[in-house]
Design a protein around this motif. Structure first.
Motif, PDB file in Angstrom:
ATOM      1  N   GLN A 268       9.871 -11.042  10.483  1.00  0.00           N
ATOM      2  CA  GLN A 268       9.819 -12.477  10.275  1.00  0.00           C
ATOM      3  C   GLN A 268       9.108 -12.844   8.983  1.00  0.00           C
ATOM      4  O   GLN A 268       9.455 -13.829   8.342  1.00  0.00           O
ATOM      5  CB  GLN A 268       9.076 -13.127  11.447  1.00  0.00           C
ATOM      6  CG  GLN A 268       9.856 -13.118  12.741  1.00  0.00           C
ATOM      7  CD  GLN A 268       9.063 -13.761  13.853  1.00  0.00           C
ATOM      8  OE1 GLN A 268       7.946 -13.355  14.142  1.00  0.00           O
ATOM      9  NE2 GLN A 268       9.641 -14.761  14.464  1.00  0.00           N
ATOM     10  N   VAL A 269       8.066 -12.082   8.623  1.00  0.00           N
ATOM     11  CA  VAL A 269       7.322 -12.316   7.394  1.00  0.00           C
ATOM     12  C   VAL A 269       7.311 -11.029   6.588  1.00  0.00           C
ATOM     13  O   VAL A 269       6.968  -9.977   7.111  1.00  0.00           O
ATOM     14  CB  VAL A 269       5.872 -12.764   7.660  1.00  0.00           C
ATOM     15  CG1 VAL A 269       5.102 -12.889   6.350  1.00  0.00           C
ATOM     16  CG2 VAL A 269       5.858 -14.096   8.406  1.00  0.00           C
ATOM     17  N   GLN A 270       7.691 -11.127   5.341  1.00  0.00           N
ATOM     18  CA  GLN A 270       7.650  -9.977   4.440  1.00  0.00           C
ATOM     19  C   GLN A 270       6.625 -10.236   3.340  1.00  0.00           C
ATOM     20  O   GLN A 270       6.523 -11.357   2.834  1.00  0.00           O
ATOM     21  CB  GLN A 270       9.018  -9.715   3.835  1.00  0.00           C
ATOM     22  CG  GLN A 270      10.033  -9.190   4.850  1.00  0.00           C
ATOM     23  CD  GLN A 270      11.342  -8.775   4.206  1.00  0.00           C
ATOM     24  OE1 GLN A 270      11.772  -9.380   3.236  1.00  0.00           O
ATOM     25  NE2 GLN A 270      11.958  -7.731   4.742  1.00  0.00           N
ATOM     26  N   LEU A 271       5.893  -9.203   2.985  1.00  0.00           N
ATOM     27  CA  LEU A 271       4.866  -9.298   1.959  1.00  0.00           C
ATOM     28  C   LEU A 271       5.226  -8.383   0.795  1.00  0.00           C
ATOM     29  O   LEU A 271       5.604  -7.231   1.002  1.00  0.00           O
ATOM     30  CB  LEU A 271       3.502  -8.888   2.517  1.00  0.00           C
ATOM     31  CG  LEU A 271       2.988  -9.676   3.711  1.00  0.00           C
ATOM     32  CD1 LEU A 271       1.700  -9.065   4.236  1.00  0.00           C
ATOM     33  CD2 LEU A 271       2.770 -11.129   3.334  1.00  0.00           C
ATOM     34  N   VAL A 272       5.081  -8.899  -0.403  1.00  0.00           N
ATOM     35  CA  VAL A 272       5.353  -8.111  -1.598  1.00  0.00           C
ATOM     36  C   VAL A 272       4.151  -8.216  -2.529  1.00  0.00           C
ATOM     37  O   VAL A 272       3.791  -9.313  -2.967  1.00  0.00           O
ATOM     38  CB  VAL A 272       6.616  -8.593  -2.326  1.00  0.00           C
ATOM     39  CG1 VAL A 272       6.840  -7.780  -3.595  1.00  0.00           C
ATOM     40  CG2 VAL A 272       7.822  -8.484  -1.403  1.00  0.00           C
ATOM     41  N   GLU A 273       3.548  -7.048  -2.805  1.00  0.00           N
ATOM     42  CA  GLU A 273       2.370  -7.004  -3.675  1.00  0.00           C
ATOM     43  C   GLU A 273       2.773  -6.688  -5.104  1.00  0.00           C
ATOM     44  O   GLU A 273       3.798  -6.051  -5.353  1.00  0.00           O
ATOM     45  CB  GLU A 273       1.380  -5.928  -3.207  1.00  0.00           C
ATOM     46  CG  GLU A 273       0.862  -6.097  -1.801  1.00  0.00           C
ATOM     47  CD  GLU A 273       1.535  -5.166  -0.815  1.00  0.00           C
ATOM     48  OE1 GLU A 273       0.904  -4.799   0.192  1.00  0.00           O
ATOM     49  OE2 GLU A 273       2.715  -4.817  -1.065  1.00  0.00           O
ATOM     50  N   SER A 274       1.926  -7.098  -6.023  1.00  0.00           N
ATOM     51  CA  SER A 274       2.114  -6.749  -7.427  1.00  0.00           C
ATOM     52  C   SER A 274       0.766  -6.787  -8.128  1.00  0.00           C
ATOM     53  O   SER A 274      -0.202  -7.343  -7.588  1.00  0.00           O
ATOM     54  CB  SER A 274       3.094  -7.714  -8.107  1.00  0.00           C
ATOM     55  OG  SER A 274       2.585  -9.036  -8.081  1.00  0.00           O
ATOM     56  N   GLY A 275       0.706  -6.176  -9.306  1.00  0.00           N
ATOM     57  CA  GLY A 275      -0.493  -6.267 -10.116  1.00  0.00           C
ATOM     58  C   GLY A 275      -1.348  -5.027 -10.199  1.00  0.00           C
ATOM     59  O   GLY A 275      -2.344  -5.005 -10.920  1.00  0.00           O
ATOM     60  N   GLY A 276      -0.981  -3.978  -9.477  1.00  0.00           N
ATOM     61  CA  GLY A 276      -1.768  -2.760  -9.560  1.00  0.00           C
ATOM     62  C   GLY A 276      -1.555  -2.057 -10.890  1.00  0.00           C
ATOM     63  O   GLY A 276      -0.752  -2.468 -11.717  1.00  0.00           O
ATOM     64  N   GLY A 277      -2.306  -0.978 -11.100  1.00  0.00           N
ATOM     65  CA  GLY A 277      -2.155  -0.213 -12.325  1.00  0.00           C
ATOM     66  C   GLY A 277      -3.342   0.671 -12.600  1.00  0.00           C
ATOM     67  O   GLY A 277      -4.188   0.889 -11.736  1.00  0.00           O
ATOM     68  N   LEU A 278      -3.372   1.173 -13.824  1.00  0.00           N
ATOM     69  CA  LEU A 278      -4.448   2.063 -14.275  1.00  0.00           C
ATOM     70  C   LEU A 278      -5.362   1.285 -15.208  1.00  0.00           C
ATOM     71  O   LEU A 278      -4.891   0.618 -16.143  1.00  0.00           O
ATOM     72  CB  LEU A 278      -3.845   3.268 -14.998  1.00  0.00           C
ATOM     73  CG  LEU A 278      -4.829   4.216 -15.695  1.00  0.00           C
ATOM     74  CD1 LEU A 278      -5.736   4.885 -14.672  1.00  0.00           C
ATOM     75  CD2 LEU A 278      -4.068   5.246 -16.511  1.00  0.00           C
ATOM     76  N   VAL A 279      -6.657   1.375 -14.952  1.00  0.00           N
ATOM     77  CA  VAL A 279      -7.623   0.649 -15.774  1.00  0.00           C
ATOM     78  C   VAL A 279      -8.881   1.485 -15.913  1.00  0.00           C
ATOM     79  O   VAL A 279      -9.196   2.298 -15.035  1.00  0.00           O
ATOM     80  CB  VAL A 279      -7.947  -0.720 -15.133  1.00  0.00           C
ATOM     81  CG1 VAL A 279      -8.640  -0.565 -13.788  1.00  0.00           C
ATOM     82  CG2 VAL A 279      -8.748  -1.597 -16.072  1.00  0.00           C
ATOM     83  N   GLN A 280      -9.579   1.295 -17.003  1.00  0.00           N
ATOM     84  CA  GLN A 280     -10.837   2.006 -17.197  1.00  0.00           C
ATOM     85  C   GLN A 280     -11.955   1.338 -16.415  1.00  0.00           C
ATOM     86  O   GLN A 280     -11.905   0.134 -16.126  1.00  0.00           O
ATOM     87  CB  GLN A 280     -11.204   2.039 -18.676  1.00  0.00           C
ATOM     88  CG  GLN A 280     -10.334   2.960 -19.515  1.00  0.00           C
ATOM     89  CD  GLN A 280     -10.837   3.087 -20.948  1.00  0.00           C
ATOM     90  OE1 GLN A 280     -11.449   2.167 -21.473  1.00  0.00           O
ATOM     91  NE2 GLN A 280     -10.563   4.219 -21.572  1.00  0.00           N
ATOM     92  N   ALA A 281     -12.956   2.112 -16.093  1.00  0.00           N
ATOM     93  CA  ALA A 281     -14.117   1.568 -15.402  1.00  0.00           C
ATOM     94  C   ALA A 281     -14.695   0.399 -16.199  1.00  0.00           C
ATOM     95  O   ALA A 281     -14.786   0.463 -17.433  1.00  0.00           O
ATOM     96  CB  ALA A 281     -15.173   2.641 -15.204  1.00  0.00           C
ATOM     97  N   GLY A 282     -15.038  -0.651 -15.470  1.00  0.00           N
ATOM     98  CA  GLY A 282     -15.538  -1.861 -16.098  1.00  0.00           C
ATOM     99  C   GLY A 282     -14.464  -2.892 -16.377  1.00  0.00           C
ATOM    100  O   GLY A 282     -14.773  -4.042 -16.712  1.00  0.00           O
ATOM    101  N   GLY A 283     -13.226  -2.479 -16.245  1.00  0.00           N
ATOM    102  CA  GLY A 283     -12.111  -3.368 -16.507  1.00  0.00           C
ATOM    103  C   GLY A 283     -11.775  -4.262 -15.324  1.00  0.00           C
ATOM    104  O   GLY A 283     -12.474  -4.264 -14.300  1.00  0.00           O
ATOM    105  N   SER A 284     -10.681  -5.018 -15.479  1.00  0.00           N
ATOM    106  CA  SER A 284     -10.272  -5.980 -14.465  1.00  0.00           C
ATOM    107  C   SER A 284      -8.788  -5.848 -14.158  1.00  0.00           C
ATOM    108  O   SER A 284      -8.001  -5.427 -15.010  1.00  0.00           O
ATOM    109  CB  SER A 284     -10.543  -7.412 -14.940  1.00  0.00           C
ATOM    110  OG  SER A 284     -11.917  -7.631 -15.168  1.00  0.00           O
ATOM    111  N   LEU A 285      -8.436  -6.214 -12.943  1.00  0.00           N
ATOM    112  CA  LEU A 285      -7.050  -6.314 -12.515  1.00  0.00           C
ATOM    113  C   LEU A 285      -6.931  -7.492 -11.566  1.00  0.00           C
ATOM    114  O   LEU A 285      -7.899  -7.847 -10.889  1.00  0.00           O
ATOM    115  CB  LEU A 285      -6.583  -5.054 -11.796  1.00  0.00           C
ATOM    116  CG  LEU A 285      -6.252  -3.814 -12.614  1.00  0.00           C
ATOM    117  CD1 LEU A 285      -5.959  -2.640 -11.677  1.00  0.00           C
ATOM    118  CD2 LEU A 285      -5.071  -4.069 -13.534  1.00  0.00           C
ATOM    119  N   ARG A 286      -5.737  -8.062 -11.498  1.00  0.00           N
ATOM    120  CA  ARG A 286      -5.469  -9.134 -10.555  1.00  0.00           C
ATOM    121  C   ARG A 286      -4.258  -8.762  -9.726  1.00  0.00           C
ATOM    122  O   ARG A 286      -3.174  -8.556 -10.259  1.00  0.00           O
ATOM    123  CB  ARG A 286      -5.230 -10.454 -11.275  1.00  0.00           C
ATOM    124  CG  ARG A 286      -5.126 -11.647 -10.338  1.00  0.00           C
ATOM    125  CD  ARG A 286      -4.759 -12.890 -11.092  1.00  0.00           C
ATOM    126  NE  ARG A 286      -4.927 -14.110 -10.314  1.00  0.00           N
ATOM    127  CZ  ARG A 286      -4.089 -15.129 -10.333  1.00  0.00           C
ATOM    128  NH1 ARG A 286      -3.016 -15.083 -11.102  1.00  0.00           N
ATOM    129  NH2 ARG A 286      -4.329 -16.207  -9.601  1.00  0.00           N
TER     130      ARG A 286
END
Length: 119
Positions: A1-19
């Motif tokens: 009934q409900v489907q979820l789709v994620e996005s925004g992951g990846g590779l980042v250096q320590a101290g960095g940011s992701l959304r």
């Protein structure tokens, strides 16, 4: 009934940011209330642990390990939940899963998105 789709992951250096983003979609013609939404993560060989949750009124809950660094938010019109991750650490590495509670007792998981933080 409900489907979820994620996005925004990846590779980042320590101290960095992701959304991360997670959009919940409901079958056409269906009316369902999207209740609590949240993010969980699972590192290799470990159990899936809570990262953060948010109610449809905006009340939030965080794991102690991410307090002050991660911020969860949501757009109730778009049925989308976000996870802003700052000051990332190598121990934040894992597969991040979106979750939502819906209707009367409904529970849905996304397939997840990988986050890798290099030291």
């Amino acid at each position: 009934q409900v489907q979820l789709v994620e996005s925004g992951g990846g590779l980042v250096q320590a101290g960095g940011s992701l959304r991360l983003s997670c959009a919940a979609s409901v079958a056409s013609g269906t009316i369902i209330s999207i209740n609590d939404m949240g993010w969980y993560r699972q590192a290799p060989g470990k159990q899936r642990d809570l990262v953060a949750t948010i109610t449809n009124r905006g009340n939030t809950n965080y794991a102690d390990s991410v307090k002050g660094r991660f911020t969860i938010s949501r757009d109730n019109v778009k049925n989308t939940v976000y996870l802003q991750m700052n000051s990332l650490k190598p121990e934040d590495t894992g597969h991040y899963y979106c979750n939502t509670k819906f209707g009367w007792g409904g529970n849905a998981w996304g397939r997840g998105t990988q986050v890798t933080v290099s030291s």
